[in-house]
Write a protein that holds these residues in place. Structure first.
Motif, PDB file in Angstrom:
ATOM      1  N   UNK B  79       9.637   4.889  -4.072  1.00 47.12           N
ATOM      2  CA  UNK B  79       8.621   5.229  -3.077  1.00 47.12           C
ATOM      3  C   UNK B  79       7.313   4.590  -3.508  1.00 47.12           C
ATOM      4  N   UNK B  80       6.730   3.777  -2.638  1.00 41.43           N
ATOM      5  CA  UNK B  80       5.460   3.142  -2.977  1.00 41.43           C
ATOM      6  C   UNK B  80       4.307   3.983  -2.432  1.00 41.43           C
ATOM      7  N   UNK B  81       3.294   4.156  -3.270  1.00 39.64           N
ATOM      8  CA  UNK B  81       2.119   4.908  -2.864  1.00 39.64           C
ATOM      9  C   UNK B  81       1.040   3.903  -2.485  1.00 39.64           C
ATOM     10  N   UNK B  82       0.659   3.905  -1.187  1.00 36.21           N
ATOM     11  CA  UNK B  82      -0.264   2.883  -0.688  1.00 36.21           C
ATOM     12  C   UNK B  82      -1.496   3.529  -0.087  1.00 36.21           C
ATOM     13  N   UNK B  83      -2.481   2.689   0.229  1.00 37.17           N
ATOM     14  CA  UNK B  83      -3.663   3.170   0.928  1.00 37.17           C
ATOM     15  C   UNK B  83      -3.265   3.601   2.337  1.00 37.17           C
ATOM     16  N   UNK B  84      -4.089   4.434   2.928  1.00 34.77           N
ATOM     17  CA  UNK B  84      -3.712   5.150   4.136  1.00 34.77           C
ATOM     18  C   UNK B  84      -3.213   4.277   5.282  1.00 34.77           C
ATOM     19  N   UNK B  85      -3.936   3.241   5.633  1.00 34.68           N
ATOM     20  CA  UNK B  85      -3.644   2.551   6.890  1.00 34.68           C
ATOM     21  C   UNK B  85      -3.054   1.165   6.706  1.00 34.68           C
ATOM     22  N   UNK B  86      -2.639   0.866   5.503  1.00 33.57           N
ATOM     23  CA  UNK B  86      -2.321  -0.529   5.246  1.00 33.57           C
ATOM     24  C   UNK B  86      -0.918  -0.947   5.671  1.00 33.57           C
ATOM     25  N   UNK B  87      -0.822  -1.524   6.895  1.00 35.40           N
ATOM     26  CA  UNK B  87       0.479  -1.959   7.388  1.00 35.40           C
ATOM     27  C   UNK B  87       1.001  -3.160   6.614  1.00 35.40           C
ATOM     28  N   UNK B  88       0.093  -4.045   6.217  1.00 33.28           N
ATOM     29  CA  UNK B  88       0.511  -5.207   5.430  1.00 33.28           C
ATOM     30  C   UNK B  88       1.231  -4.771   4.171  1.00 33.28           C
ATOM     31  N   UNK B  89       0.672  -3.732   3.532  1.00 29.49           N
ATOM     32  CA  UNK B  89       1.287  -3.210   2.313  1.00 29.49           C
ATOM     33  C   UNK B  89       2.707  -2.764   2.587  1.00 29.49           C
ATOM     34  N   UNK B  90       2.902  -2.115   3.724  1.00 29.57           N
ATOM     35  CA  UNK B  90       4.243  -1.625   4.035  1.00 29.57           C
ATOM     36  C   UNK B  90       5.216  -2.779   4.211  1.00 29.57           C
ATOM     37  N   UNK B  91       4.774  -3.796   4.921  1.00 26.14           N
ATOM     38  CA  UNK B  91       5.674  -4.921   5.155  1.00 26.14           C
ATOM     39  C   UNK B  91       6.003  -5.608   3.831  1.00 26.14           C
ATOM     40  N   UNK B  92       4.993  -5.774   2.982  1.00 31.25           N
ATOM     41  CA  UNK B  92       5.258  -6.347   1.651  1.00 31.25           C
ATOM     42  C   UNK B  92       6.197  -5.440   0.860  1.00 31.25           C
ATOM     43  N   UNK B  93       6.002  -4.139   1.013  1.00 28.95           N
ATOM     44  CA  UNK B  93       6.840  -3.171   0.297  1.00 28.95           C
ATOM     45  C   UNK B  93       8.293  -3.241   0.735  1.00 28.95           C
ATOM     46  N   UNK B  94       8.498  -3.384   2.043  1.00 28.35           N
ATOM     47  CA  UNK B  94       9.866  -3.503   2.546  1.00 28.35           C
ATOM     48  C   UNK B  94      10.515  -4.754   1.987  1.00 28.35           C
ATOM     49  N   UNK B  95       9.750  -5.834   1.974  1.00 26.70           N
ATOM     50  CA  UNK B  95      10.278  -7.080   1.416  1.00 26.70           C
ATOM     51  C   UNK B  95      10.652  -6.891  -0.050  1.00 26.70           C
ATOM     52  N   UNK B  96       9.912  -6.043  -0.742  1.00 29.27           N
ATOM     53  CA  UNK B  96      10.187  -5.816  -2.167  1.00 29.27           C
ATOM     54  C   UNK B  96      11.341  -4.834  -2.361  1.00 29.27           C
ATOM     55  N   UNK B  97      11.832  -4.248  -1.257  1.00 29.15           N
ATOM     56  CA  UNK B  97      12.985  -3.349  -1.354  1.00 29.15           C
ATOM     57  C   UNK B  97      12.632  -1.878  -1.435  1.00 29.15           C
ATOM     58  N   UNK B  98      11.375  -1.522  -1.152  1.00 25.91           N
ATOM     59  CA  UNK B  98      10.967  -0.112  -1.249  1.00 25.91           C
ATOM     60  C   UNK B  98      11.740   0.741  -0.250  1.00 25.91           C
ATOM     61  N   UNK B  99      12.032   1.971  -0.625  1.00 27.04           N
ATOM     62  CA  UNK B  99      12.776   2.865   0.249  1.00 27.04           C
ATOM     63  C   UNK B  99      11.871   3.677   1.150  1.00 27.04           C
ATOM     64  N   UNK B 100      10.671   3.961   0.678  1.00 31.51           N
ATOM     65  CA  UNK B 100       9.772   4.790   1.480  1.00 31.51           C
ATOM     66  C   UNK B 100       8.341   4.603   0.988  1.00 31.51           C
ATOM     67  N   UNK B 101       7.406   5.164   1.751  1.00 28.20           N
ATOM     68  CA  UNK B 101       6.001   5.029   1.422  1.00 28.20           C
ATOM     69  C   UNK B 101       5.308   6.374   1.502  1.00 28.20           C
TER      70      UNK B 101
END
Ligand SMILES: [Fe+2]
Ligand SMILES: [Fe+2]
Lengths: 73, 316
Positions: B79-101
């Motif tokens: 599970x990646x802990x990201x800043x509140x509104x950062x969609x870019x972070x989520x997309x990068x996270x998915x690419x990195x294989x993250x399961x959730x945010x």
């Protein structure tokens, strides 16, 4: 990441720690504990500061339109 | 309860997460940087990794990629802990294989609920073989985020399979429909909670973001050869025959048949269950709505008819 984003991020982090530990203390204190109201002030101030921070850097998303069932994701 | 590896370069954050999780009965290990996280993931075998994204040197994305890249830790949920509104972070996270945010500052109850449901999932997937568990875990992770869609995937899989059978499709297509039922909305993993779970109307920008779940899902499935037939379902289940759907505005036969079928059963299930932005409709109203959509030229009337006769027969 822009320097502003980085600063907001760090700021949020520190406030989040203050808020989080205030909540941890409140959960662990007995309801009669005389220090509760002090910790409650910490919690309130941290919450207000986070809200203030969010107000200073608002989301880009603002304009409102109707959502109907056709928007079902 | 399980072993959670908490990764954060700010000691206060790591300690806060540790004390919340410990109080909830988990045992916690902490790491202060990405490199240590990868090492500990290998030696401790945590049931879950909770990792800050922004860390110096090896950041959360890179550490996640390394954890997901090693056979021994590939199925460990991250599970990646990201800043509140950062969609870019989520997309990068998915690419990195993250399961959730999780978004910072996090809500304590949400954090604990999310951790518990992911740990449950981990125990479940521990018993399945790799390919199947990847699929099931992706799908159920999405459902875990949104209590309103409880059982949605499973129902869609069942509806779509019986519709496919009623239409005489071959077993390959029926199997794709079943997996498609589970995976059609898998791209929602890239949509922030603030939009996905929003109770009120979406703004134009938010709706545009929501539409991306089709494209994100398609991209996720792109990695897996076994999902070749499922990808068109994921991408095209919101298309309409008259070209007013999304993401590509396809018309008529250009919309893959399996996606058309999924679109029909998805609308039916969405209408008959509660969503954050609306109450459930009675079955009869949902039937009317589907007929209306066929009349508007959004859906093939013959397919809608077949589905509705199934509904009347099998779902009293
Ligand atoms: Fe969808
Ligand atoms: Fe759906």
């Amino acid at each position: 990441m822009m320097p502003d984003d980085k600063r907001r991020h760090d700021f949020t982090n520190h406030l989040g720690i203050i808020l989080g530990f205030a909540e941890v203390l409140l959960t662990n204190m007995s309801p009669e504990d005389a220090r509760r109201s002090d910790v409650e002030e910490i919690r309130k101030a941290a919450t207000a500061a986070l809200a203030l921070l969010a107000g200073m850097f608002p989301d880009p998303i603002t304009n409102d339109t109707q959502r109907d069932s056709r928007q079902n994701p | 309860m399980g072993v959670v590896l908490v990764v954060d370069d700010i000691e206060g954050n790591a300690r806060l997460l540790a004390s919340l999780l410990t109080a909830d009965g988990h045992s916690v290990r902490t790491a202060a940087n990405g490199a240590d996280a990868v090492r500990l993931a290998l030696s401790v075998h945590p049931d879950l990794v909770l990792m800050d994204v922004m860390m110096p040197e090896v950041d959360g994305f890179e550490a996640c990629r390394q954890i997901k890249g090693q056979a021994a830790t590939r199925l460990t949920p991250v599970v990646l802990v990201t800043a509140l509104t950062d969609t870019d972070d989520r997309i990068r996270g998915i690419d990195a294989g993250a399961d959730d945010f999780l978004s910072k500052p996090f809500n304590r109850h949400e954090l604990l609920a999310r951790v518990r449901s992911l740990l449950r999932l981990k125990r479940y997937t521990d018993d399945l073989d790799t390919a199947e568990s990847v699929i099931v875990s992706l799908a159920l992770t999405i459902e875990a985020r949104d209590s309103n869609t409880d059982g949605h995937c499973q129902r869609l899989a069942a509806y779509a399979v019986s519709l496919g059978r009623a239409l005489g499709l071959d077993e390959d297509d029926v199997a794709a429909l079943e997996r498609g039922g589970y995976l059609h909305d898998v791209g929602k993993v890239g949509i922030p909670d603030a939009v996905l779970l929003k109770p009120g109307p979406l703004t134009d920008d938010e709706f545009a973001l929501m539409k991306q779940h089709t494209v994100i899902g398609d991209r996720l499935c792109g990695e897996l050869r076994s999902l070749r037939k499922v990808r068109p379902i994921v991408r095209c289940h919101h298309e309409r025959l008259d070209g007013t759907g999304y993401p590509d505005g396809l018309r008529g036969d250009a919309i893959p048949l399996l996606a058309q079928l999924m679109g029909i059963v998805d609308v039916f299930d969405a209408l008959t269950t509660v969503r954050p932005y609306k109450a459930a409709l009675p079955r009869a109203r949902a039937v009317e709505e589907l007929k209306a959509e066929a009349a508007l030229g959004w859906r093939r009337a013959d397919l809608v008819g077949t589905f509705l006769s199934l509904v009347e027969r099998d779902l009293p």
